[in-house]
Design a protein around this motif. Sequence first.
Motif, PDB file in Angstrom:
ATOM      1  N   ASP A 117      54.934  32.426  71.067  1.00 22.21           N
ATOM      2  CA  ASP A 117      56.367  32.538  70.759  1.00 22.21           C
ATOM      3  C   ASP A 117      57.224  32.100  71.946  1.00 22.21           C
ATOM      4  OD1 ASP A 117      55.707  33.474  68.283  1.00 22.21           O
ATOM      5  OD2 ASP A 117      55.999  35.597  68.776  1.00 22.21           O
ATOM      6  N   VAL A 118      56.842  32.532  73.139  1.00 29.37           N
ATOM      7  CA  VAL A 118      57.615  32.146  74.329  1.00 29.37           C
ATOM      8  C   VAL A 118      57.569  30.633  74.518  1.00 29.37           C
ATOM      9  CG1 VAL A 118      57.694  32.296  76.846  1.00 29.37           C
ATOM     10  CG2 VAL A 118      57.357  34.365  75.481  1.00 29.37           C
ATOM     11  N   ARG A 119      56.390  30.054  74.373  1.00 27.78           N
ATOM     12  CA  ARG A 119      56.269  28.600  74.530  1.00 27.78           C
ATOM     13  C   ARG A 119      57.128  27.869  73.501  1.00 27.78           C
ATOM     14  NH1 ARG A 119      53.476  24.464  72.253  1.00 27.78           N
ATOM     15  NH2 ARG A 119      52.860  22.748  73.632  1.00 27.78           N
ATOM     16  N   SER A 120      57.096  28.339  72.245  1.00 29.18           N
ATOM     17  CA  SER A 120      57.874  27.677  71.201  1.00 29.18           C
ATOM     18  C   SER A 120      59.370  27.782  71.469  1.00 29.18           C
ATOM     19  CB  SER A 120      57.536  28.303  69.845  1.00 29.18           C
ATOM     20  OG  SER A 120      58.325  27.747  68.822  1.00 29.18           O
ATOM     21  N   GLN A 121      59.836  28.951  71.879  1.00 26.32           N
ATOM     22  CA  GLN A 121      61.268  29.127  72.144  1.00 26.32           C
ATOM     23  C   GLN A 121      61.720  28.304  73.342  1.00 26.32           C
ATOM     24  OE1 GLN A 121      61.880  33.324  72.551  1.00 26.32           O
ATOM     25  NE2 GLN A 121      61.660  33.747  70.372  1.00 26.32           N
ATOM     26  N   VAL A 122      60.885  28.285  74.381  1.00 29.08           N
ATOM     27  CA  VAL A 122      61.263  27.528  75.573  1.00 29.08           C
ATOM     28  C   VAL A 122      61.329  26.035  75.272  1.00 29.08           C
ATOM     29  CG1 VAL A 122      60.522  26.856  77.886  1.00 29.08           C
ATOM     30  CG2 VAL A 122      60.423  29.248  77.195  1.00 29.08           C
ATOM     31  N   LEU A 123      60.318  25.527  74.590  1.00 30.45           N
ATOM     32  CA  LEU A 123      60.311  24.103  74.265  1.00 30.45           C
ATOM     33  C   LEU A 123      61.456  23.745  73.327  1.00 30.45           C
ATOM     34  CD1 LEU A 123      56.487  23.381  73.830  1.00 30.45           C
ATOM     35  CD2 LEU A 123      57.962  22.852  75.787  1.00 30.45           C
ATOM     36  N   HIS A 124      61.817  24.676  72.449  1.00 35.26           N
ATOM     37  CA  HIS A 124      62.911  24.405  71.508  1.00 35.26           C
ATOM     38  C   HIS A 124      64.246  24.263  72.236  1.00 35.26           C
ATOM     39  CE1 HIS A 124      65.225  24.467  67.808  1.00 35.26           C
ATOM     40  NE2 HIS A 124      65.958  25.457  68.286  1.00 35.26           N
ATOM     41  N   GLU A 125      64.419  24.992  73.333  1.00 38.43           N
ATOM     42  CA  GLU A 125      65.681  24.967  74.051  1.00 38.43           C
ATOM     43  C   GLU A 125      65.656  24.073  75.284  1.00 38.43           C
ATOM     44  OE1 GLU A 125      67.356  28.719  74.869  1.00 38.43           O
ATOM     45  OE2 GLU A 125      67.151  29.478  72.819  1.00 38.43           O
ATOM     46  N   MET A 126      64.561  23.370  75.487  1.00 35.10           N
ATOM     47  CA  MET A 126      64.515  22.453  76.620  1.00 35.10           C
ATOM     48  C   MET A 126      65.466  21.284  76.396  1.00 35.10           C
ATOM     49  SD  MET A 126      62.545  23.468  79.051  1.00 35.10           S
ATOM     50  CE  MET A 126      62.195  21.952  79.943  1.00 35.10           C
ATOM     51  N   PRO A 127      66.020  20.717  77.455  1.00 32.81           N
ATOM     52  CA  PRO A 127      66.928  19.571  77.310  1.00 32.81           C
ATOM     53  C   PRO A 127      66.226  18.368  76.676  1.00 32.81           C
ATOM     54  CG  PRO A 127      67.072  20.528  79.514  1.00 32.81           C
ATOM     55  CD  PRO A 127      65.897  21.162  78.848  1.00 32.81           C
TER      56      PRO A 127
END
Length: 262
Positions: A87-97
Motif C-alpha cells: 500500500d505504501v509503495r502504491s501510494q508513493v508511486l501514485h503521488e510521485m512527480p
Amino acid sequence: LKRPQMLHALHVALRVSCVEALVAVEEDKQRGAMQDLLAQKALIEEHFLLIVQANKGDVERATNFATLYNRSLMHWLDHEVTQLAADVRSQVLHEMPDPQKASERAFQQSFAARSWPDVLEYVLDMNAYLEKCYLTVFHQRKRAYVGAAQSRVEKRVLGAYRLLVDVIGTWARREVEATPRATLGLDVAKGPSSALCQKSIKDLKDFIATHAEDVPRSADSAEAHRQLAERLPATADFQITDPQLFAETLQARVSGFPRHPP
C-alpha cells in the motif's frame, strides 16, 4: 544463412527458451510445495512431541496451545506487513512527480536555484543526478505514509491480542459459573473432581469462533474476531481439568507475546 533458415533457427530457439522457462517455473513450484509440506511435517512432529512432553496438566497444555496460536497469528502479521508495504509503495508511486518533467525539475533544482554542488552533480552525470532526485522525493513521501500506516497495523494487531485475552477470560468465567459448586471440591488424594474433566480445547475453540455473534459488531471488532477464528491452530482435543487455571495460564502467555516475541 538464408533468411528462412535464420527465421527457423530463431523460432526454434524461442520455443526452446519458452519450454526451459516453463520447466524452471514448474520446478520452482514443486520446490515450494515440497518446502511447505516439509514445514507442515515439522510442525506436526513438533506438536506431537509437545503432546508427549507436556501432557501433564492444564498449565503445560495452555502453554502449548498459546505457542501454536501465536505462531498462527504471526502468519497473519506477516500478511499485514506485506500488505502495508504494498500500500505504501502504491501510494508513493501514485503521488510521485511526472517522470517526463524530471529533467526540467532537476535543472530548476540545480541551475535555477544556483545550488552549485547540485550543478556539479548535474553536469558530471545527469542520469545519476536524476536518480538521486527521484529517490530523495520517494523516501520523503514514504516516510510521510509509513508512520501512520505502521501505527494502524500495530493498533490492529495489539487489539487482536487484547481481544483474545478478553475472550479467554469470558470463556473461563462462563465455564466456572456453569459448573456446579459441589463439583469444585478438591480431594488431596484424588485430585480435581471428575466432573471438571468434561471441558476440552474444542470447547474453547468453538467459543472463540462463535463469540463474535454475541458482542456489538463494529468494523474493527468484526475483523479482529474473524482473524482469531480463522487463525485457530490445529491441535489435539486435550481435556481441560480446571478451566480457570487453564485460562489464566493462556492469558499470561498470550499477553506476553506482543511484548516479548518468541
